[in-house]
Design a protein around this motif. Structure first.
Motif, PDB file in Angstrom:
ATOM      1  N   LEU A 180       0.341  -1.359  -0.346  1.00 38.74           N
ATOM      2  CA  LEU A 180      -0.081   0.057   0.280  1.00 38.74           C
ATOM      3  C   LEU A 180       0.788   1.072  -0.125  1.00 38.74           C
ATOM      4  O   LEU A 180       0.893   1.746  -0.736  1.00 38.74           O
ATOM      5  CB  LEU A 180      -1.015  -0.003   0.935  1.00 38.74           C
ATOM      6  N   ILE A 181       1.546   0.982   0.747  1.00 33.09           N
ATOM      7  CA  ILE A 181       3.226   2.633   0.582  1.00 33.09           C
ATOM      8  C   ILE A 181       3.074   3.073  -0.348  1.00 33.09           C
ATOM      9  O   ILE A 181       3.320   3.552  -0.993  1.00 33.09           O
ATOM     10  CB  ILE A 181       3.968   2.083   2.065  1.00 33.09           C
ATOM     11  N   LEU A 182       3.850   1.237  -1.001  1.00 37.74           N
ATOM     12  CA  LEU A 182       4.833   1.466  -2.532  1.00 37.74           C
ATOM     13  C   LEU A 182       4.142   2.001  -3.515  1.00 37.74           C
ATOM     14  O   LEU A 182       4.386   2.601  -4.265  1.00 37.74           O
ATOM     15  CB  LEU A 182       5.168  -0.339  -2.351  1.00 37.74           C
ATOM     16  N   PHE A 183       2.466   1.395  -3.866  1.00 34.35           N
ATOM     17  CA  PHE A 183       1.347   1.875  -4.411  1.00 34.35           C
ATOM     18  C   PHE A 183       0.663   3.402  -4.135  1.00 34.35           C
ATOM     19  O   PHE A 183       0.305   3.360  -5.439  1.00 34.35           O
ATOM     20  CB  PHE A 183       0.868   1.237  -5.311  1.00 34.35           C
ATOM     21  N   GLY A 184       0.116   3.223  -3.067  1.00 32.00           N
ATOM     22  CA  GLY A 184      -0.289   4.607  -2.917  1.00 32.00           C
ATOM     23  C   GLY A 184      -0.090   5.647  -2.136  1.00 32.00           C
ATOM     24  O   GLY A 184      -0.129   6.978  -2.575  1.00 32.00           O
ATOM     25  N   TYR A 185       1.218   5.047  -1.634  1.00 37.09           N
ATOM     26  CA  TYR A 185       1.582   6.114  -0.535  1.00 37.09           C
ATOM     27  C   TYR A 185       3.126   7.055  -1.184  1.00 37.09           C
ATOM     28  O   TYR A 185       3.296   8.696  -1.543  1.00 37.09           O
ATOM     29  CB  TYR A 185       1.841   6.301   0.423  1.00 37.09           C
ATOM     30  N   ILE A 186       4.195   6.014  -1.692  1.00 36.46           N
ATOM     31  CA  ILE A 186       5.193   7.029  -2.485  1.00 36.46           C
ATOM     32  C   ILE A 186       5.289   8.158  -3.797  1.00 36.46           C
ATOM     33  O   ILE A 186       5.502   8.960  -3.756  1.00 36.46           O
ATOM     34  CB  ILE A 186       5.906   5.697  -2.743  1.00 36.46           C
ATOM     35  N   PRO A 187       3.584   7.195  -4.676  1.00 28.37           N
ATOM     36  CA  PRO A 187       3.458   8.456  -5.618  1.00 28.37           C
ATOM     37  C   PRO A 187       3.275   9.884  -5.005  1.00 28.37           C
ATOM     38  O   PRO A 187       3.814  11.246  -5.336  1.00 28.37           O
ATOM     39  CB  PRO A 187       2.576   7.439  -6.511  1.00 28.37           C
ATOM     40  N   VAL A 188       2.928  10.017  -4.134  1.00 26.03           N
ATOM     41  CA  VAL A 188       1.692  11.353  -3.686  1.00 26.03           C
ATOM     42  C   VAL A 188       3.216  11.676  -3.005  1.00 26.03           C
ATOM     43  O   VAL A 188       3.710  12.734  -3.275  1.00 26.03           O
ATOM     44  CB  VAL A 188       1.099  10.792  -2.910  1.00 26.03           C
ATOM     45  N   VAL A 189       4.234  11.142  -2.388  1.00 27.61           N
ATOM     46  CA  VAL A 189       5.874  11.978  -1.782  1.00 27.61           C
ATOM     47  C   VAL A 189       6.569  12.461  -3.231  1.00 27.61           C
ATOM     48  O   VAL A 189       6.817  13.829  -2.709  1.00 27.61           O
ATOM     49  CB  VAL A 189       6.728  10.650  -1.058  1.00 27.61           C
ATOM     50  N   ILE A 190       6.563  12.139  -3.899  1.00 26.04           N
ATOM     51  CA  ILE A 190       7.273  12.390  -5.178  1.00 26.04           C
ATOM     52  C   ILE A 190       5.842  13.373  -5.891  1.00 26.04           C
ATOM     53  O   ILE A 190       7.130  14.994  -6.241  1.00 26.04           O
ATOM     54  CB  ILE A 190       7.489  11.325  -6.575  1.00 26.04           C
ATOM     55  N   LEU A 191       5.230  13.627  -5.789  1.00 27.22           N
ATOM     56  CA  LEU A 191       4.325  14.510  -6.363  1.00 27.22           C
ATOM     57  C   LEU A 191       4.465  15.953  -5.106  1.00 27.22           C
ATOM     58  O   LEU A 191       4.915  17.028  -6.604  1.00 27.22           O
ATOM     59  CB  LEU A 191       3.068  13.984  -6.679  1.00 27.22           C
ATOM     60  N   VAL A 192       4.000  15.438  -4.111  1.00 32.16           N
ATOM     61  CA  VAL A 192       4.189  17.006  -3.466  1.00 32.16           C
ATOM     62  C   VAL A 192       5.810  17.816  -3.961  1.00 32.16           C
ATOM     63  O   VAL A 192       5.596  19.003  -3.537  1.00 32.16           O
ATOM     64  CB  VAL A 192       3.426  16.174  -2.118  1.00 32.16           C
ATOM     65  N   SER A 193       6.131  16.811  -4.089  1.00 27.32           N
ATOM     66  CA  SER A 193       8.122  17.574  -3.928  1.00 27.32           C
ATOM     67  C   SER A 193       8.415  18.396  -5.266  1.00 27.32           C
ATOM     68  O   SER A 193       8.553  19.126  -5.353  1.00 27.32           O
ATOM     69  CB  SER A 193       8.895  16.428  -4.011  1.00 27.32           C
TER      70      SER A 193
END
Length: 432
Positions: free
Chosen positions: A404-417
C-alpha cells in the motif's frame, strides 16, 4: 559548536535506536549541548516554558480528547455505517469504506491513531467475514489511519505552523490535496487487490429497501457528519481559531455521545480523559525538550551552516529534494511525526527556502513523509497498534502494508515535492 551539535544529535539518535523514551532522548541531547557546549540551560528552560504557554498548543490536547471521545461514543460507528451503505456492497467496496471513513475521522480528530482505534475493531472482523485476509484488512485500515495526520485539522500541522511561524490554516490546507490523493490511491489499490480475494458479496437489495436503509443511516449519521462541518467551517469561515474549534469539537461530542449515540458514559468519559491526559503529557514534555534543543541549534546558526555545507556538495534542486525526502523518511522511521517536525523543520527550512520551496509546500513535504513513518518499521506506531487491534502478527501485516505504501503513498510523496500546486492550490484559493 558544530561538532558539539553533531555529538548531541548522535546521542539523541543512539538513545532513540535502543528504545529510550522520547523525552529522555531529547533531554540527553540537551544536556550535551549545555554541559559540553556553551548553551545556558536556565535561559533555555525559561524560554521553553514560555513557548508552552502559547494558546495554539492548547488545540493539541483538545483534539486528542475529542478523538478519544469519538472512538468510544458511537460516532465513528455511525460514520462507518453511513459510508458502508453507499459503497460497501460493490466488490472491494468494504476496503474503500475503510479509506473514506478514516479520512472523515481525520477531519474530526486530527490524529493518526484515532482511525485504527475507532474503525479497526468494527471493520477488520467484518472485512474478514466478507473474505478479506485479516492481515490485509488490518494493514489497509492502519494505513488509511494516517489520513488523520493529513486531512485537516491535523495536530502535526499545528506543531509545524507553530515551530516555523507559518499560518496554521495554510498548513492545514497544504496537506488536504495530498491526503485526498492518498485516500484515492488506497481505494484504487484495494479495488485491484480485492480481485485476488474470495470475497462474499451481499445479495443485491431492492431499490426501495436500499433507499429506505440509506435514508435511515443518513439521518443517524447527521450528528456525526456535522462535526467536521462545524470544525472546518468554523476555522475557514473565520469564526473560530483552530484552538477554539478544538474546544467546540469536545463540547459538541459530549451531548452527541451521551444522548444521541449513547456510547458515552461518565465512566468511559473519565477513562477518555485519563488516556488523553497521559498521551498529551508525554507529547508536551517531548515538545519542551526537543524545542529547546532545536532553538540552541538555531541560536548557534547551525541550520545555515548545514545549508552551506549541502550546497558545497550539490546545488541541483531535484537531487536535494530527493535527499531531503530520504532524510525525512529515515527520521520518520525512528521517531513519531511531532518529534520529527520539531527536530528537523527549523534545520531544513532555510535549505528549502534557498531552493525556492515555500514554507507551505514544505509543510506538505514534511507532513506526508512523517505520516508515512507511522506505518513504516521500525517505529510504525500505527501499524503496531493495528496489529494488536486486528489480532494478527506484526510480521503478517508488514507485507500488505508495504504494498500500500509503495503504490498508494510513494507516488504522492514524489508529486508533492515536484508539483507545488498539489500543496499550494487550496491555501491559495482561501487567500493564504
Amino acid at each position: 559548536m558544530v561538532e558539539i551539535a553533531i555529538l548531541a544529535f548522535a546521542v539523541l539518535v543512539i538513545l532513540l535506536t535502543i528504545g529510550v523514551p522520547l523525552p529522555y532522548c531529547f533531554g540527553a541531547g540537551l544536556i550535551v549541548m549545555t554541559t559540553v557546549g556553551e548553551a545556558s540551560m536556565r535561559g533555555m528552560m525559561l524560554w521553553g516554558f514560555s513557548q508552552l504557554t502559547n494558546p495554539v498548543l492548547l488545540a493539541i490536547p483538545l483534539f486528542v480528547f475529542a478523538g478519544t471521545i469519538m472512538s468510544i461514543s458511537g460516532i465513528a460507528a455511525s460514520l462507518l455505517d453511513f459510508v458502508n451503505i453507499f459503497i460497501g456492497r460493490i466488490r472491494g467496496g468494504l476496503g474503500v469504506v475503510a479509506a473514506i471513513s478514516c479520512a472523515i475521522i481525520g477531519a474530526i480528530s486530527g490524529s493518526g491513531l484515532t482511525g485504527i482505534a475507532a474503525i479497526g475493531p468494527l471493520l477488520i472482523p467484518e472485512m474478514e467475514r466478507k473474505g478479506y485476509p485479516r492481515a490485509y484488512a488490518t494493514a489497509l485500515v492502519a494505513n488509511s489511519s494516517i489520513l488523520g495526520l493529513l486531512i485537516p485539522p491535523s495536530v502535526t500541522m499545528i506543531v509545524y505552523g507553530w515551530v516555523t511561524d507559518t499560518s496554521i490554516l495554510a498548513c492545514f490546507l497544504a496537506t488536504l490535496g495530498p491526503g485526498l490523493l492518498i485516500m484515492t490511491n488506497f481505494s484504487i489499490v484495494n479495488m485491484v487487490m480485492s480481485r485476488k480475494f474470495p470475497l462474499i458479496l451481499d445479495d443485491p437489495m431492492p431499490m426501495k429497501q436500499l433507499m429506505s436503509e440509506a435514508s435511515k443511516r443518513t439521518v443517524n449519521a447527521v450528528p456525526a457528519l456535522l462535526m467536521p462541518v462545524i470544525i472546518l467551517g468554523g476555522i475557514y469561515g473565520g469564526i473560530m481559531t483552530p484552538t477554539e474549534a478544538a474546544a467546540v469539537a469536545v463540547i459538541y461530542s459530549l451531548p452527541v455521545g451521551f444522548m444521541i449515540y449513547k456510547g458515552l458514559t461518565f465512566k468511559t468519559l473519565l477513562e477518555s480523559g485519563k488516556e488523553s491526559a497521559t498521551a498529551v503529557g508525554a507529547i508536551l514534555i517531548m515538545i519542551l525538550f526537543s524545542l529547546m534543543l532545536s532553538q540552541i541549534y538555531v541560536m548557534e546558526d547551525i541550520p545555515q551552516m548545514l545549508v552551506d555545507k549541502i550546497f558545497e556538495i550539490t546545488d541541483d534542486k531535484v537531487l536535494l529534494l530527493i535527499l531531503v525526502n530520504l532524510f525525512l523518511f529515515a527520521i520518520g522511521m525512528v521517531v513519531n511525526d511531532i518529534t520529527a517536525i520539531i527536530l528537523t523543520a527549523p534545520l531544513l527550512l532555510p535549505l528549502m527556502s534557498a531552493l525556492g520551496v515555500s514554507p507551505i509546500q514544505f509543510a506538505a513535504i514534511m507532513g506526508v513523509n512523517t505520516a508515512m513513518g507511522g506505518v513504516t518499521p521500525p517505529y510504525a506506531s500505527i501499524l503496531y497498534l493495528g496489529a494488536r487491534i486486528g489480532k494478527v502478527k506484526f510480521t503478517e501485516v508488514v507485507k500488505p502494508a508495504m504494498l500500500l505504501i509503495l503504490f498508494g503513498y510513494i507516488p504522492v510523496v514524489i508529486l508533492v515535492s515536484v508539483w507545488p500546486d498539489l500543496s499550494e492550490y487550496f491555501p491559495r484559493a482561501f487567500g493564504y
